[in-house]
Scaffold this active site. Sequence first.
Site, PDB file in Angstrom:
ATOM      1  N   TYR A  11      11.473  22.825  41.106  1.00 44.53           N
ATOM      2  CA  TYR A  11      12.198  21.638  41.614  1.00 44.53           C
ATOM      3  C   TYR A  11      12.777  21.877  43.014  1.00 44.53           C
ATOM      4  O   TYR A  11      12.423  21.179  43.976  1.00 44.53           O
ATOM      5  CB  TYR A  11      13.297  21.313  40.604  1.00 44.53           C
ATOM      6  CG  TYR A  11      14.263  20.241  40.998  1.00 44.53           C
ATOM      7  CD1 TYR A  11      13.836  19.051  41.578  1.00 44.53           C
ATOM      8  CD2 TYR A  11      15.625  20.417  40.760  1.00 44.53           C
ATOM      9  CE1 TYR A  11      14.754  18.059  41.919  1.00 44.53           C
ATOM     10  CE2 TYR A  11      16.538  19.435  41.084  1.00 44.53           C
ATOM     11  CZ  TYR A  11      16.098  18.262  41.669  1.00 44.53           C
ATOM     12  OH  TYR A  11      17.002  17.287  41.998  1.00 44.53           O
ATOM     13  N   ASN A  32       4.438  31.684  39.191  1.00 36.10           N
ATOM     14  CA  ASN A  32       3.580  32.035  38.044  1.00 36.10           C
ATOM     15  C   ASN A  32       3.238  30.801  37.215  1.00 36.10           C
ATOM     16  O   ASN A  32       2.518  30.896  36.222  1.00 36.10           O
ATOM     17  CB  ASN A  32       4.223  33.128  37.175  1.00 36.10           C
ATOM     18  CG  ASN A  32       5.484  32.652  36.483  1.00 36.10           C
ATOM     19  OD1 ASN A  32       5.860  31.475  36.559  1.00 36.10           O
ATOM     20  ND2 ASN A  32       6.154  33.560  35.788  1.00 36.10           N
ATOM     21  N   LEU A  33       3.753  29.652  37.595  1.00 32.81           N
ATOM     22  CA  LEU A  33       3.465  28.354  36.972  1.00 32.81           C
ATOM     23  C   LEU A  33       3.873  28.290  35.505  1.00 32.81           C
ATOM     24  O   LEU A  33       3.401  27.413  34.782  1.00 32.81           O
ATOM     25  CB  LEU A  33       1.983  27.966  37.133  1.00 32.81           C
ATOM     26  CG  LEU A  33       1.521  27.757  38.586  1.00 32.81           C
ATOM     27  CD1 LEU A  33       0.037  27.373  38.626  1.00 32.81           C
ATOM     28  CD2 LEU A  33       2.330  26.662  39.297  1.00 32.81           C
ATOM     29  N   TYR A 140      23.542  34.024  32.661  1.00 32.04           N
ATOM     30  CA  TYR A 140      22.892  33.399  33.819  1.00 32.04           C
ATOM     31  C   TYR A 140      23.702  33.656  35.091  1.00 32.04           C
ATOM     32  O   TYR A 140      23.189  34.168  36.090  1.00 32.04           O
ATOM     33  CB  TYR A 140      22.730  31.896  33.575  1.00 32.04           C
ATOM     34  CG  TYR A 140      22.333  31.139  34.819  1.00 32.04           C
ATOM     35  CD1 TYR A 140      21.057  31.288  35.360  1.00 32.04           C
ATOM     36  CD2 TYR A 140      23.230  30.299  35.470  1.00 32.04           C
ATOM     37  CE1 TYR A 140      20.691  30.620  36.517  1.00 32.04           C
ATOM     38  CE2 TYR A 140      22.874  29.621  36.619  1.00 32.04           C
ATOM     39  CZ  TYR A 140      21.604  29.786  37.142  1.00 32.04           C
ATOM     40  OH  TYR A 140      21.257  29.133  38.291  1.00 32.04           O
ATOM     41  N   ASN A 169      25.520  21.397  41.364  1.00 33.32           N
ATOM     42  CA  ASN A 169      24.403  20.867  40.577  1.00 33.32           C
ATOM     43  C   ASN A 169      23.401  20.106  41.436  1.00 33.32           C
ATOM     44  O   ASN A 169      23.705  19.030  41.939  1.00 33.32           O
ATOM     45  CB  ASN A 169      24.936  19.990  39.450  1.00 33.32           C
ATOM     46  CG  ASN A 169      25.599  20.835  38.383  1.00 33.32           C
ATOM     47  OD1 ASN A 169      26.534  21.575  38.662  1.00 33.32           O
ATOM     48  ND2 ASN A 169      25.085  20.756  37.170  1.00 33.32           N
ATOM     49  N   ASP A 280      29.337  26.822  29.155  1.00 31.12           N
ATOM     50  CA  ASP A 280      29.694  25.793  30.134  1.00 31.12           C
ATOM     51  C   ASP A 280      31.115  25.976  30.641  1.00 31.12           C
ATOM     52  O   ASP A 280      32.041  26.183  29.859  1.00 31.12           O
ATOM     53  CB  ASP A 280      29.596  24.390  29.504  1.00 31.12           C
ATOM     54  CG  ASP A 280      28.184  23.833  29.559  1.00 31.12           C
ATOM     55  OD1 ASP A 280      27.397  24.298  30.412  1.00 31.12           O
ATOM     56  OD2 ASP A 280      27.877  22.928  28.760  1.00 31.12           O
TER      57      ASP A 280
HETATM   58  N1  UDP Z   1      25.178  18.122  29.612  1.00 30.84           N
HETATM   59  C1  UDP Z   1      25.340  17.283  28.510  1.00 30.84           C
HETATM   60  N2  UDP Z   1      24.217  16.842  27.861  1.00 30.84           N
HETATM   61  C2  UDP Z   1      22.960  17.201  28.244  1.00 30.84           C
HETATM   62  C3  UDP Z   1      22.814  18.049  29.362  1.00 30.84           C
HETATM   63  C4  UDP Z   1      23.958  18.494  30.016  1.00 30.84           C
HETATM   64  O1  UDP Z   1      26.456  16.942  28.125  1.00 30.84           O
HETATM   65  O2  UDP Z   1      21.983  16.768  27.597  1.00 30.84           O
HETATM   66  C5  UDP Z   1      26.377  18.584  30.327  1.00 30.84           C
HETATM   67  C6  UDP Z   1      26.529  20.101  30.319  1.00 30.84           C
HETATM   68  O3  UDP Z   1      27.251  20.530  29.185  1.00 30.84           O
HETATM   69  C7  UDP Z   1      27.284  20.335  31.624  1.00 30.84           C
HETATM   70  C8  UDP Z   1      26.797  19.205  32.528  1.00 30.84           C
HETATM   71  O4  UDP Z   1      26.249  18.210  31.664  1.00 30.84           O
HETATM   72  O5  UDP Z   1      28.658  20.157  31.422  1.00 30.84           O
HETATM   73  C9  UDP Z   1      25.745  19.636  33.500  1.00 30.84           C
HETATM   74  O6  UDP Z   1      24.774  20.382  32.780  1.00 30.84           O
HETATM   75  P1  UDP Z   1      23.363  20.774  33.389  1.00 30.84           P
HETATM   76  O7  UDP Z   1      22.590  21.506  32.341  1.00 30.84           O
HETATM   77  O8  UDP Z   1      22.736  19.576  34.000  1.00 30.84           O
HETATM   78  O9  UDP Z   1      23.722  21.740  34.606  1.00 30.84           O
HETATM   79  P2  UDP Z   1      24.613  23.088  34.675  1.00 30.84           P
HETATM   80  O10 UDP Z   1      25.977  22.644  35.124  1.00 30.84           O
HETATM   81  O11 UDP Z   1      24.598  23.739  33.338  1.00 30.84           O
HETATM   82  O12 UDP Z   1      23.902  23.883  35.711  1.00 30.84           O
END
Ligand code: UDP
Length: 324
Positions: A11, A32-33, A140, A169, A280
């Site tokens: 992306y 690596n696709l 991560y 994000n 999170d």
């Molecule tokens: N989130 C959610 N439902 C989903 C995907 C994400 O509530 O189906 C929430 C997630 O818990 C976080 C925020 O949205 O608080 C952003 O998550 P995402 O995975 O997009 O990005 P991250 O912040 O983890 O890199």
Amino acid sequence: MRVLVTGGAGYIGSVVSARLLERGYDVTVLDNLTAGHRRAIPAGARFVHADLAEGAMLPHLLDEERVEAVMHFAANIKVGESMRMPMRYLGDNVRNALNLLDAVTTVGLKRFIFSSTAALFAPSDSPIGEGDTIEPASPYGESKLMIEQALRWLDATTGLRYAALRYFNAAGAWGNLGEDHRPESHLIPVVLKVALGENGKVGIFGDDYPTSDGTCVRDYIHVVDLADAHIACLGALEQGSRAYNLGNGRGFSVMEVVEVARRVTGHPIEAEVLPRRPGDSPWLVADSSRIREELGWSPQMPDLETIVATAWEWHRQHPRGYEE
Ligand code: UDP
């Protein structure tokens, strides 16, 4: 200048590759696709189908492609997954990046741009600057921190000049390049898939956080603004290494994102509250004043409605993502 973009079929890497080409850089994509898409590789880029786990071939590749700078995007990227499969992060991500850095130092390359993350900071209830407390809440985030630390030492000992960009994000689409993860886990594409009728409803991971409406707050930045920050950093590397926080400086809760998507798409987008997703942080918003001041970078598409609208347009035009 020829730039090697690892993860250039993904992306962010694909948008960076396209922007580099527009500005007259030569681009070699290495991917690596497994998660990337051949179709996301911009026309005009050379493509090497290879895996960073195979470190032995990398010095030869860098020489053969006459690479002058490396931008490293290829990695596993899910906070939640990292809590369940930590070694994909503390093992694979770290090992692959070190393989790449090993090759970079072997051939004497001096320019390296690393895609890092906001997830290496401790949660905070005010915008996070570069000097704030570093305390990853997930493997991560930790894996990115480990590579930032390796970069710091390579700068001190070998003269490698690097930029580490801590993304908040990434969101939105640019031209025919958009977000297509399988399975999709990122909030905005997940929400838009509900609008498209592909999924029934969006699950909201927790509504009992210490935020205004109880759902997690994030700072969404358009992928093309992120891409342009990389190119600005590349141009400034000769003046020294740096790490920057990259975001818009405004936080939106998960519920607010769903509401913006309802307005942009005109679809009701059903939502249900689910338990928290481990790893999170409640609140992650960037203070990006340093890159603004030092490099004159500023986001061109800071408005969340615009960001979501570009993503929506892409999803409507590519209802099956990069698949035929
Ligand atoms: N989130 C959610 N439902 C989903 C995907 C994400 O509530 O189906 C929430 C997630 O818990 C976080 C925020 O949205 O608080 C952003 O998550 P995402 O995975 O997009 O990005 P991250 O912040 O983890 O890199």
